[in-house]
Design a protein around this motif. Structure first.
Motif, PDB file in Angstrom:
ATOM      1  N   ALA A   1      87.217  43.140  75.507  1.00 13.07           N
ATOM      2  CA  ALA A   1      86.355  42.241  76.748  1.00 13.07           C
ATOM      3  C   ALA A   1      85.312  43.560  77.043  1.00 13.07           C
ATOM      4  N   LEU A   2      85.863  44.456  77.543  1.00 14.56           N
ATOM      5  CA  LEU A   2      84.297  45.647  77.984  1.00 14.56           C
ATOM      6  C   LEU A   2      82.974  45.059  77.519  1.00 14.56           C
ATOM      7  N   GLY A   3      83.706  45.045  76.012  1.00 20.27           N
ATOM      8  CA  GLY A   3      81.872  45.287  74.891  1.00 20.27           C
ATOM      9  C   GLY A   3      81.477  44.596  75.087  1.00 20.27           C
ATOM     10  N   ILE A   4      81.916  43.083  74.877  1.00 19.60           N
ATOM     11  CA  ILE A   4      82.110  41.624  74.842  1.00 19.60           C
ATOM     12  C   ILE A   4      81.147  41.121  76.381  1.00 19.60           C
ATOM     13  N   GLY A   5      82.264  41.923  77.472  1.00 20.49           N
ATOM     14  CA  GLY A   5      81.405  40.837  78.738  1.00 20.49           C
ATOM     15  C   GLY A   5      80.010  41.824  78.723  1.00 20.49           C
ATOM     16  N   SER A   6      79.872  43.146  78.275  1.00 25.69           N
ATOM     17  CA  SER A   6      78.880  43.601  79.024  1.00 25.69           C
ATOM     18  C   SER A   6      77.671  43.522  77.867  1.00 25.69           C
ATOM     19  N   THR A   7      77.928  42.890  76.880  1.00 24.81           N
ATOM     20  CA  THR A   7      76.549  42.738  76.037  1.00 24.81           C
ATOM     21  C   THR A   7      76.270  41.331  75.513  1.00 24.81           C
ATOM     22  N   LEU A   8      77.717  40.371  75.130  1.00 28.03           N
ATOM     23  CA  LEU A   8      77.479  38.649  75.003  1.00 28.03           C
ATOM     24  C   LEU A   8      77.156  38.099  76.885  1.00 28.03           C
ATOM     25  N   GLY A   9      76.043  38.487  77.271  1.00 28.10           N
ATOM     26  CA  GLY A   9      75.260  37.934  79.067  1.00 28.10           C
ATOM     27  C   GLY A   9      74.564  36.732  78.859  1.00 28.10           C
ATOM     28  N   VAL A  10      73.688  36.408  79.170  1.00 26.28           N
ATOM     29  CA  VAL A  10      72.818  35.539  79.720  1.00 26.28           C
ATOM     30  C   VAL A  10      72.381  34.842  78.135  1.00 26.28           C
ATOM     31  N   GLY A  11      71.943  36.148  77.545  1.00 26.52           N
ATOM     32  CA  GLY A  11      71.138  36.185  76.276  1.00 26.52           C
ATOM     33  C   GLY A  11      71.842  35.588  74.641  1.00 26.52           C
TER      34      GLY A  11
ATOM     35  N   TYR B   1      69.413  16.650  76.284  1.00 28.60           N
ATOM     36  CA  TYR B   1      67.356  15.857  75.170  1.00 28.60           C
ATOM     37  C   TYR B   1      68.699  14.841  74.606  1.00 28.60           C
ATOM     38  N   TYR B   2      70.108  14.554  74.149  1.00 31.85           N
ATOM     39  CA  TYR B   2      70.901  14.006  73.649  1.00 31.85           C
ATOM     40  C   TYR B   2      71.351  13.207  74.715  1.00 31.85           C
ATOM     41  N   GLY B   3      71.300  13.562  75.687  1.00 31.80           N
ATOM     42  CA  GLY B   3      71.713  12.854  76.784  1.00 31.80           C
ATOM     43  C   GLY B   3      73.827  12.898  77.180  1.00 31.80           C
ATOM     44  N   TRP B   4      74.079  14.249  77.150  1.00 25.78           N
ATOM     45  CA  TRP B   4      74.840  14.941  77.467  1.00 25.78           C
ATOM     46  C   TRP B   4      74.477  15.854  78.519  1.00 25.78           C
ATOM     47  N   THR B   5      75.422  14.841  79.685  1.00 25.35           N
ATOM     48  CA  THR B   5      74.574  15.273  80.948  1.00 25.35           C
ATOM     49  C   THR B   5      76.254  16.435  81.440  1.00 25.35           C
ATOM     50  N   VAL B   6      77.144  16.160  80.948  1.00 25.41           N
ATOM     51  CA  VAL B   6      78.198  17.039  81.097  1.00 25.41           C
ATOM     52  C   VAL B   6      77.780  18.090  80.222  1.00 25.41           C
ATOM     53  N   ALA B   7      78.013  18.141  79.314  1.00 26.19           N
ATOM     54  CA  ALA B   7      77.569  19.219  78.611  1.00 26.19           C
ATOM     55  C   ALA B   7      77.176  20.613  78.648  1.00 26.19           C
ATOM     56  N   LYS B   8      75.721  20.204  79.576  1.00 26.76           N
ATOM     57  CA  LYS B   8      74.729  20.596  79.906  1.00 26.76           C
ATOM     58  C   LYS B   8      75.272  21.346  81.359  1.00 26.76           C
ATOM     59  N   TYR B   9      75.782  20.298  82.353  1.00 21.12           N
ATOM     60  CA  TYR B   9      76.405  21.129  83.078  1.00 21.12           C
ATOM     61  C   TYR B   9      77.528  22.696  82.519  1.00 21.12           C
ATOM     62  N   ILE B  10      78.462  22.401  81.806  1.00 23.10           N
ATOM     63  CA  ILE B  10      79.481  23.406  81.533  1.00 23.10           C
ATOM     64  C   ILE B  10      78.465  24.319  80.867  1.00 23.10           C
ATOM     65  N   VAL B  11      77.364  24.672  80.394  1.00 19.51           N
ATOM     66  CA  VAL B  11      76.584  25.399  80.218  1.00 19.51           C
ATOM     67  C   VAL B  11      76.028  26.416  80.556  1.00 19.51           C
ATOM     68  N   THR B  12      75.657  25.170  82.213  1.00 19.35           N
ATOM     69  CA  THR B  12      75.530  26.211  82.759  1.00 19.35           C
ATOM     70  C   THR B  12      76.576  26.880  83.883  1.00 19.35           C
ATOM     71  N   ILE B  13      77.428  26.625  83.874  1.00 18.80           N
ATOM     72  CA  ILE B  13      78.319  27.368  84.580  1.00 18.80           C
ATOM     73  C   ILE B  13      78.647  28.502  83.336  1.00 18.80           C
ATOM     74  N   GLY B  14      78.868  28.447  81.878  1.00 24.35           N
ATOM     75  CA  GLY B  14      78.859  29.272  81.397  1.00 24.35           C
ATOM     76  C   GLY B  14      78.268  30.488  81.066  1.00 24.35           C
ATOM     77  N   ALA B  15      77.148  30.437  81.457  1.00 22.85           N
ATOM     78  CA  ALA B  15      75.421  30.796  82.016  1.00 22.85           C
ATOM     79  C   ALA B  15      76.274  32.076  82.913  1.00 22.85           C
ATOM     80  N   THR B  16      76.365  31.475  83.923  1.00 22.49           N
ATOM     81  CA  THR B  16      76.854  31.846  85.568  1.00 22.49           C
ATOM     82  C   THR B  16      77.895  33.167  85.098  1.00 22.49           C
ATOM     83  N   PHE B  17      78.953  32.425  84.427  1.00 23.01           N
ATOM     84  CA  PHE B  17      80.272  33.562  84.097  1.00 23.01           C
ATOM     85  C   PHE B  17      79.657  34.663  83.034  1.00 23.01           C
ATOM     86  N   GLY B  18      78.868  34.408  81.754  1.00 27.51           N
ATOM     87  CA  GLY B  18      78.819  35.472  81.567  1.00 27.51           C
ATOM     88  C   GLY B  18      77.664  36.762  82.397  1.00 27.51           C
ATOM     89  N   LEU B  19      76.704  36.169  82.998  1.00 31.49           N
ATOM     90  CA  LEU B  19      76.174  37.005  83.582  1.00 31.49           C
ATOM     91  C   LEU B  19      76.871  37.830  84.525  1.00 31.49           C
TER      92      LEU B  19
END
Length: 594
Positions: free
Chosen positions: A32-42, A305-323
């Motif tokens: 988990a340490l290796g994944i967390g360190s590498t799989l960030g916002v990239g 682009y496809y109008g999936w607003t909920v998915a958009k916010y889920i991705v934004t939250i995921g990016a925060t967790f990734g960071l």
């Protein structure tokens, strides 16, 4: 010669000194340490950026090539991590195989790599928060910084977050790993959600767009619109998305069973990271044509682009967790590097002092955390990111070279090297080991050392030729390919010569397969990627090296624990020699009549 011996003194590979760090990390924690360190916002940005401007849908092959290069480096780290499970990663590996001076350079570079890496991650997190809350405009108005190279304003949020993460790490390895595990799990969950949700909008025709439908300056359409050059250029960029797994090696001293868990964690984390990048890039390029991708926030853009607003916010939250996971992974190894170097006497002693309750280098953690926080708060890090890459690539290259040196190292350290009288007449015999020696000697180990050194220089030449003649190679000019073939065959010949030498017999832990070829390929790839970095990066790199040399020459050279250890051994040996000399020269008088 004395100076060379001083700079090349090595630590014993079997360091029996007791560790002061708590052994609490399992294979799952390390993974988990290796994944967390590498799989960030990239993972949320890299696929869109590379597909739009560099490789097109063929970005999946760019990630595949980068993953293979990372696995080669990962295997080398796995072998050393199992054999030398001490805090310090590449620094320690270098210390036991090459010597103290090069080890200090590598350790100093790792401090730079992790500091800038952590600062850039927290800067990305604060940029998102400041922009979304409106604090960005308020801070520019009230606390502007009008100096070149600095941020637009003192980033207080970035500084506070860095200090909070430093405290979490300082209060215990197990506690900080639990926090990291939570962030990593949430991050992977969002990645899985993106892959599954995006597959419903995937369209294979986006991988085969006609050239007539592509806007100008966006390649030639199809699966690889920028050609084979774009794929390899994309691989060089994607390789940086795999940087960070080496933080597993820094935690070797805190692993419960490092000989087993560290190789498993390194390989498993790289595999999961590749699957995440491969899945995201596949879905993304199938959902939307490559030339329509948003390079800054591709996933929120495509869902919007496809109008999936909920998915958009889920991705934004995921990016925060990734960071957050990436920040934890970037900061976790930093005090371990400082601890290892301080414990060896190469940097200031107080930085590696272990707290009796938390079993962590508390002062060193808070010091480097404050330093990282100040970098994030006051400096514009956009031009410093490449410095992180150059330090990492150099560490990867050195570790691969260390694997070769260690594998062919002589087992009897007290053996003296004797060159045969007609050595110059039997060079072929010794290089090819026609005597079929099975046990390494000082001579065979020295031969391998010189061969590895020559191999590294030829790798630099090979990378320079490819970069210089890349256009001619693309158009298949025979003379350019002839140069590449000659230098490439030279590299292959050197690896074959290395493989002819006898190897160490005692290997009870994980070992890199196909040695010396896999470590050799790893060195070659890393050298090539280093050559692609710009000149200003090299200038900044040399400035940082100069600062480190000042510390080493004024403090580390004199306070080195290895220097003191050798002085003690020499003192004991001299005493024993004096006693033996006195005993042998003493005249024994026997009284008459007895």
């Amino acid at each position: 010669m004395d100076l060379f011996k001083t700079l090349s003194r090595k630590k014993p590979i079997c360091d029996t000194s007791p560790t002061q760090l708590a052994k609490v990390l399992s294979a799952l924690d390390l993974t988990a340490l290796g994944i967390g360190s590498t799989l960030g916002v990239g993972v949320y940005v890299l696929a869109g950026e590379v597909s739009k401007e560099v490789a097109g849908p063929a970005v999946i092959f760019s990630f595949m090539i980068a993953a293979v290069a990372s696995v080669f480096a990962g295997l080398c780290y796995a072998e050393f991590g199992a054999k030398v499970p001490r805090a310090g990663s590449a620094y320690v590996y270098c210390y036991v195989t090459i010597g103290e001076f090069i080890a200090f350079i590598i350790g100093w570079n790792l401090i730079l790599e992790y500091s800038i890496g952590a600062a850039s991650v927290v800067k990305g997190l604060s940029t998102y928060v400041n922009s979304s809350t409106g604090m960005h405009d308020i801070m520019i108005e009230w606390m502007p910084l009008r100096l070149d190279g600095l941020s637009q304003f003192p980033d207080i949020f970035a500084f506070v977050v860095t200090i909070l993460f430093s405290l979490a790490i300082a209060f215990g390895a197990k506690e900080s790993s639990i926090v990291n595990n939570v962030f990593t799990f949430l991050n992977l969950s969002v990645v899985l959600f993106v892959i599954i949700a995006g597959s419903f909008r995937a369209n294979l025709s986006n991988w085969n767009i006609a050239a007539t439908e592509v806007p100008p300056d966006n390649g030639e359409g199809g699966f690889a619109p920028y050609g084979i050059t774009g794929i390899f250029k994309g691989a060089a960029i994607c390789f940086y998305g795999f940087i960070g797994f080496d933080c597993i090696a820094t935690a070797g001293e805190e692993a419960k069973n490092p000989k087993r868990s560290m190789p498993i964690a390194i390989i498993l984390s790289l595999f999961v990271i590749f699957l995440a990048y491969f899945g995201i890039s596949t879905v993304l390029t199938m959902m939307l044509p490559y030339y329509l991708q948003d390079k800054n926030a591709p996933l929120p853009y495509v869902f919007d682009y496809y109008g999936w607003t909920v998915a958009k916010y889920i991705v934004t939250i995921g990016a925060t967790f990734g960071l957050c996971a990436s920040l934890m992974g970037s900061m976790f190894p930093l005090p371990r590097i400082v601890y290892a170097m301080s414990n060896d006497g190469l940097i200031f002693e107080w930085m590696g002092r272990i707290h009796p309750r938390y079993k962590t280098p508390l002062f060193g953690t808070l010091f480097v955390g404050t330093l990282t926080g100040l970098l994030a708060a006051f400096f514009n890090l956009s031009q410093l990111v490449n410095m992180m890459s150059i330090g990492t690539l150099m560490a990867y290259s050195i570790v691969a070279a260390c694997v070769l040196l260690l594998r062919y190292e002589v087992e009897d350290e007290n053996e003296k090297m004797h060159l045969p009288a007609p050595f110059h007449q039997n060079v072929f015999r010794f290089l090819w080991n026609t005597d079929h020696l099975k046990i390494p000697t000082k001579l065979t180990a020295t031969i391998v050392t010189w061969e590895v050194t020559v191999f590294c220089f030829v790798c630099i030449l090979f990378a320079g030729i490819i970069e210089m003649f890349k256009n001619q190679l693309y158009y298949f000019d025979w003379w350019a390919w002839l140069n590449v073939a000659v230098v490439g065959l030279t590299l292959l010949l050197i690896l074959v010569l290395i493989s002819r030498q006898p190897t160490a017999q005692t290997y009870e832990t994980f070992a890199v397969p196909l040695t010396p070829f896999l470590p050799g390929i790893s060195i070659m790839i890393n050298m090539y990627l280093m050559m692609m970095l710009d000149s200003t990066t090299w200038i900044r790199f040399l400035i940082w090296i100069g600062m480190g040399l000042l510390i080493y020459l004024t403090y580390g050279l004199r306070n080195s624990k290895e220097r003191l250890r050798r002085q003690q051994i020499a003192f004991v040996n001299n005493k024993q020699t004096e006693v033996c000399t006195f005993s042998s020269s003493k005249e024994i008088l026997v009284p008459t009549g007895q």
